[in-house]
Design a protein around this motif. Structure first.
Motif, PDB file in Angstrom:
ATOM      1  N   VAL A  42       0.821  -1.210   0.000  1.00 18.55           N
ATOM      2  CA  VAL A  42       0.000   0.000   0.000  1.00 18.55           C
ATOM      3  C   VAL A  42       0.858   1.265   0.000  1.00 18.55           C
ATOM      4  N   ARG A  43       0.352   2.246  -0.723  1.00 20.65           N
ATOM      5  CA  ARG A  43       0.838   3.619  -0.567  1.00 20.65           C
ATOM      6  C   ARG A  43      -0.386   4.505  -0.433  1.00 20.65           C
ATOM      7  N   ALA A  44      -0.425   5.316   0.613  1.00 19.61           N
ATOM      8  CA  ALA A  44      -1.553   6.220   0.841  1.00 19.61           C
ATOM      9  C   ALA A  44      -1.152   7.636   0.472  1.00 19.61           C
ATOM     10  N   VAL A  45      -2.067   8.352  -0.176  1.00 17.14           N
ATOM     11  CA  VAL A  45      -1.844   9.733  -0.592  1.00 17.14           C
ATOM     12  C   VAL A  45      -2.942  10.597   0.013  1.00 17.14           C
ATOM     13  N   GLU A  46      -2.570  11.702   0.634  1.00 18.10           N
ATOM     14  CA  GLU A  46      -3.533  12.589   1.276  1.00 18.10           C
ATOM     15  C   GLU A  46      -3.398  14.008   0.730  1.00 18.10           C
ATOM     16  N   TYR A  47      -4.520  14.731   0.732  1.00 21.20           N
ATOM     17  CA  TYR A  47      -4.487  16.116   0.256  1.00 21.20           C
ATOM     18  C   TYR A  47      -5.667  16.865   0.870  1.00 21.20           C
ATOM     19  N   ARG A  48      -5.428  18.112   1.266  1.00 15.66           N
ATOM     20  CA  ARG A  48      -6.496  18.955   1.779  1.00 15.66           C
ATOM     21  C   ARG A  48      -7.321  19.499   0.605  1.00 15.66           C
ATOM     22  N   ILE A  49      -8.621  19.213   0.632  1.00 15.97           N
ATOM     23  CA  ILE A  49      -9.490  19.737  -0.428  1.00 15.97           C
ATOM     24  C   ILE A  49      -9.581  21.258  -0.338  1.00 15.97           C
ATOM     25  N   ASP A  50      -9.325  21.817   0.845  1.00 17.39           N
ATOM     26  CA  ASP A  50      -9.351  23.273   1.034  1.00 17.39           C
ATOM     27  C   ASP A  50      -8.482  23.988   0.006  1.00 17.39           C
ATOM     28  N   ASP A  51      -7.397  23.333  -0.442  1.00 18.56           N
ATOM     29  CA  ASP A  51      -6.424  23.982  -1.308  1.00 18.56           C
ATOM     30  C   ASP A  51      -6.795  23.935  -2.784  1.00 18.56           C
ATOM     31  N   VAL A  52      -7.935  23.319  -3.096  1.00 19.42           N
ATOM     32  CA  VAL A  52      -8.396  23.252  -4.491  1.00 19.42           C
ATOM     33  C   VAL A  52      -9.218  24.502  -4.790  1.00 19.42           C
ATOM     34  N   ALA A  53      -8.963  25.132  -5.934  1.00 24.29           N
ATOM     35  CA  ALA A  53      -9.626  26.391  -6.264  1.00 24.29           C
ATOM     36  C   ALA A  53     -11.148  26.259  -6.259  1.00 24.29           C
ATOM     37  N   GLY A  54     -11.654  25.167  -6.803  1.00 20.64           N
ATOM     38  CA  GLY A  54     -13.097  24.988  -6.846  1.00 20.64           C
ATOM     39  C   GLY A  54     -13.718  24.919  -5.462  1.00 20.64           C
ATOM     40  N   ALA A  55     -12.998  24.365  -4.498  1.00 17.80           N
ATOM     41  CA  ALA A  55     -13.506  24.288  -3.127  1.00 17.80           C
ATOM     42  C   ALA A  55     -13.569  25.680  -2.503  1.00 17.80           C
ATOM     43  N   ALA A  56     -12.544  26.474  -2.730  1.00 15.62           N
ATOM     44  CA  ALA A  56     -12.520  27.834  -2.178  1.00 15.62           C
ATOM     45  C   ALA A  56     -13.665  28.674  -2.742  1.00 15.62           C
ATOM     46  N   LEU A  57     -13.996  28.454  -4.024  1.00 20.52           N
ATOM     47  CA  LEU A  57     -15.106  29.175  -4.627  1.00 20.52           C
ATOM     48  C   LEU A  57     -16.456  28.645  -4.138  1.00 20.52           C
ATOM     49  N   HIS A  58     -16.493  27.359  -3.840  1.00 23.04           N
ATOM     50  CA  HIS A  58     -17.736  26.739  -3.390  1.00 23.04           C
ATOM     51  C   HIS A  58     -18.186  27.278  -2.039  1.00 23.04           C
ATOM     52  N   ALA A  59     -17.236  27.486  -1.123  1.00 20.14           N
ATOM     53  CA  ALA A  59     -17.597  27.945   0.219  1.00 20.14           C
ATOM     54  C   ALA A  59     -16.434  28.685   0.848  1.00 20.14           C
ATOM     55  N   ASP A  60     -16.724  29.826   1.464  1.00 26.33           N
ATOM     56  CA  ASP A  60     -15.700  30.537   2.229  1.00 26.33           C
ATOM     57  C   ASP A  60     -15.315  29.670   3.425  1.00 26.33           C
ATOM     58  N   GLY A  61     -14.025  29.460   3.607  1.00 26.98           N
ATOM     59  CA  GLY A  61     -13.590  28.637   4.725  1.00 26.98           C
ATOM     60  C   GLY A  61     -13.854  27.159   4.528  1.00 26.98           C
ATOM     61  N   TYR A  62     -13.939  26.729   3.276  1.00 25.98           N
ATOM     62  CA  TYR A  62     -14.159  25.305   2.987  1.00 25.98           C
ATOM     63  C   TYR A  62     -13.106  24.484   3.741  1.00 25.98           C
ATOM     64  N   ARG A  63     -13.545  23.400   4.344  1.00 32.58           N
ATOM     65  CA  ARG A  63     -12.631  22.496   5.032  1.00 32.58           C
ATOM     66  C   ARG A  63     -12.935  21.083   4.584  1.00 32.58           C
ATOM     67  N   GLY A  64     -11.944  20.385   4.037  1.00 38.17           N
ATOM     68  CA  GLY A  64     -12.177  19.028   3.577  1.00 38.17           C
ATOM     69  C   GLY A  64     -10.868  18.276   3.431  1.00 38.17           C
ATOM     70  N   PHE A  65     -10.989  16.961   3.349  1.00 38.72           N
ATOM     71  CA  PHE A  65      -9.817  16.095   3.347  1.00 38.72           C
ATOM     72  C   PHE A  65     -10.053  14.981   2.340  1.00 38.72           C
ATOM     73  N   ALA A  66      -8.997  14.566   1.647  1.00 39.17           N
ATOM     74  CA  ALA A  66      -9.089  13.476   0.679  1.00 39.17           C
ATOM     75  C   ALA A  66      -7.943  12.511   0.889  1.00 39.17           C
ATOM     76  N   LYS A  67      -8.242  11.224   0.715  1.00 41.14           N
ATOM     77  CA  LYS A  67      -7.205  10.197   0.871  1.00 41.14           C
ATOM     78  C   LYS A  67      -7.431   9.084  -0.140  1.00 41.14           C
ATOM     79  N   LEU A  68      -6.369   8.736  -0.841  1.00 44.68           N
ATOM     80  CA  LEU A  68      -6.373   7.595  -1.749  1.00 44.68           C
ATOM     81  C   LEU A  68      -5.523   6.483  -1.160  1.00 44.68           C
ATOM     82  N   VAL A  69      -5.993   5.253  -1.306  1.00 47.90           N
ATOM     83  CA  VAL A  69      -5.207   4.084  -0.934  1.00 47.90           C
ATOM     84  C   VAL A  69      -4.892   3.342  -2.225  1.00 47.90           C
ATOM     85  N   VAL A  70      -3.604   3.205  -2.530  1.00 42.30           N
ATOM     86  CA  VAL A  70      -3.158   2.674  -3.815  1.00 42.30           C
ATOM     87  C   VAL A  70      -2.466   1.332  -3.620  1.00 42.30           C
ATOM     88  N   ASP A  71      -2.847   0.359  -4.452  1.00 42.53           N
ATOM     89  CA  ASP A  71      -2.147  -0.919  -4.528  1.00 42.53           C
ATOM     90  C   ASP A  71      -0.938  -0.703  -5.427  1.00 42.53           C
TER      91      ASP A  71
END
Length: 475
Positions: free
Chosen positions: A387-416
């Motif tokens: 396994v390799r896991a990859v994480e990223y804050r959705i807050d840092d995506v431009a579309g998220a910032a436009l969607h909501a002021d102060g957007y807070r979100g998290f994303a994680k992929l688990v890769v074989d």
């Protein structure tokens, strides 16, 4: 009185409706047996009413997260309107519409309690005590669903405790609500009733919420509940409850010596199969048990292929969308076998429900929303996957910032790493539930990461998180 059909379906919930419809469309005859409301728990006391209760609070928060819209939004929800809107979706338990749908689809409905009476026979006891026997020429499909399990708390069975049924159908907002549990139902109902003005305390036996999810999911929900005003008490279990008959106030005692006063107690600690009075013993199966099945939903404890179990009762993936998926596979398997073909499982065939082994999407409508599919990092490692896991804050995506002021979100992929494919994905944050299907397609399709790189997300959308995750992976 005895009637014969190709297939007898016991249980008129979402899975029962789908399997009967698919069978009739294939040219077989099918009858549905239901003791309560056609449409099942999901339509009247679970998925539909709970989301109807949760959506107004989420919509209000979404509007208030955008400057310019925030100023036009009232401070509080209107409980009366929220409850009225919920009732429009559920019909307050009136199943006339769904019963009429069965009739229009050419599927007879027999109302009453159905139980096996030997191989390919079902006895149906009506409200007046009359027993009608249904004989299945081909198969019996069991879809009775599950019921809430109560924790071993002294007095809980005497106070009129809430389960999901009362929590989703109540006609008034309790001033004070104690919720026992830390899973999906507990978290969603704590969110809904706090949004409607109830003072909510959540008693969580463990040290985290949603323990079967990625740790970040439980952490984000705990943060969201606390911000909403819910009191979350980790490592706390109710030991005794009592209701004052005069004031109707409930006293809850916990194992750490605390005493809480409330108006209602919601027990949300799990479910058990509704198989105690299903007649399983008449075909050599233990009463009250789960019903393990193969990928065609055939009950594996019996050698012959006449008994099937779909939905929550087979304990594979207790979610409405997966129950419907199983129902489609089950109907295809019965149809194939009725035509003299083997309908062997193991390949990606219409009669082989394999997706619930690798990609079960889940959506939780708390604040923030949660969505996941496939394996967590821990589960993948325990399965021996490189396994390799990859994480990223959705807050840092431009579309998220436009969607909501102060957007807070998290994303994680688990890769074989060996196969170069995604085997798990988790999202948190606004719109997380609308992102998960892309991950489901990637996992079921075993799309190589190098190919997934060429699936370009539109700008500026929250879906651009996929580009960022793949970049973080190194593509």
């Amino acid at each position: 009185m005895e009637d014969a059909y190709d297939v007898v379906v016991v249980g008129g919930g979402p899975a029962g409706e789908v399997v009967a419809d698919r069978l009739v469309r294939s040219g077989l005859t099918a009858v549905v047996v239901e003791a309560e409301a056609v449409g099942g728990e999901c339509s009247y006391r679970a998925c539909v009413p709970s989301k109807a209760l949760l959506r107004p609070g989420a919509a209000r928060e979404a509007a208030r997260s955008v400057d310019g819209a925030r100023q036009a939004v009232a401070a509080d929800l209107d409980p009366a309107h929220v409850l009225t809107r919920r009732d429009r979706f559920t019909g307050r338990g009136d199943d006339t519409g769904q019963a009429d749908w069965l009739k229009g689809a050419g599927i007879p409905l027999v109302r009453g309690h159905g139980r096996l009476a030997g191989e390919r026979r079902v006895d149906v006891t009506g409200a007046d005590g009359t027993v009608r026997t249904l004989r299945a020429r081909r198969a019996v499909v069991l879809g009775p669903g599950t019921e809430p399990a109560l924790p071993p708390v002294e007095g809980l069975d005497r106070i009129g405790v809430w389960t999901n049924r009362q929590a989703t159908t109540a006609d008034a907002v309790p001033e004070r609500l104690v919720v026992i549990g830390g899973g999906v139902v507990a978290c969603e109902m704590a969110t809904a009733w706090r949004s409607l003005g109830s003072s909510v305390t959540l008693l969580v036996r463990d040290q985290a919420l949603l323990t079967g999810w990625e740790p970040c999911a439980g952490e984000e929900v705990a943060r969201g509940l606390t911000a909403l005003g819910v009191t979350v008490r980790f490592g706390a279990s109710a030991t005794r409850v009592d209701r004052d008959p005069a004031t109707r106030t409930v006293t809850v005692e916990t194992d750490d010596g605390a005493t809480l006063a409330c108006d209602e107690v919601l027990a949300a600690v799990g479910r058990r199969p509704r198989t105690a009075d299903l007649g399983l013993e008449t075909v050599g199966l233990p009463a009250g048990a789960w019903l393990p099945v193969d990928d065609s939903c055939r009950v594996t404890a019996l050698e012959r292929d006449w008994l099937y179990a779909i939905g929550d009762v087979n304990h594979r993936a207790p979610l409405t969308h997966m129950a419907k998926y199983q129902a489609r596979a089950c109907a295809a398997a019965i149809t194939e076998r009725a035509a003299g073909r083997p309908a062997a499982t193991g390949a990606w065939q219409a009669w082989s429900a394999q997706a619930d082994r690798i990609a079960v999407p889940q959506a939780v409508f708390t604040r923030p929303e949660l969505a996941s599919v496939g394996l967590t990092e821990r589960a993948a490692r325990e399965a021996g996957i490189a396994v390799r896991a990859v994480e990223y804050r959705i807050d840092d995506v431009a579309g998220a910032a436009l969607h909501a002021d102060g957007y807070r979100g998290f994303a994680k992929l688990v890769v074989d790493e060996t196969r170069g494919v995604v085997v798990g994905c988790t999202f948190t944050g606004p719109m997380a539930t609308e992102l998960i299907h892309t991950a489901t397609v990637a996992i079921v399709g075993e799309v190589p990461l190098e190919r997934l790189w060429h699936a370009v997300p539109a700008f500026p959308t929250v879906s651009e998180i996929w580009l960022r995750l793949l970049e973080a992976y190194g593509l």
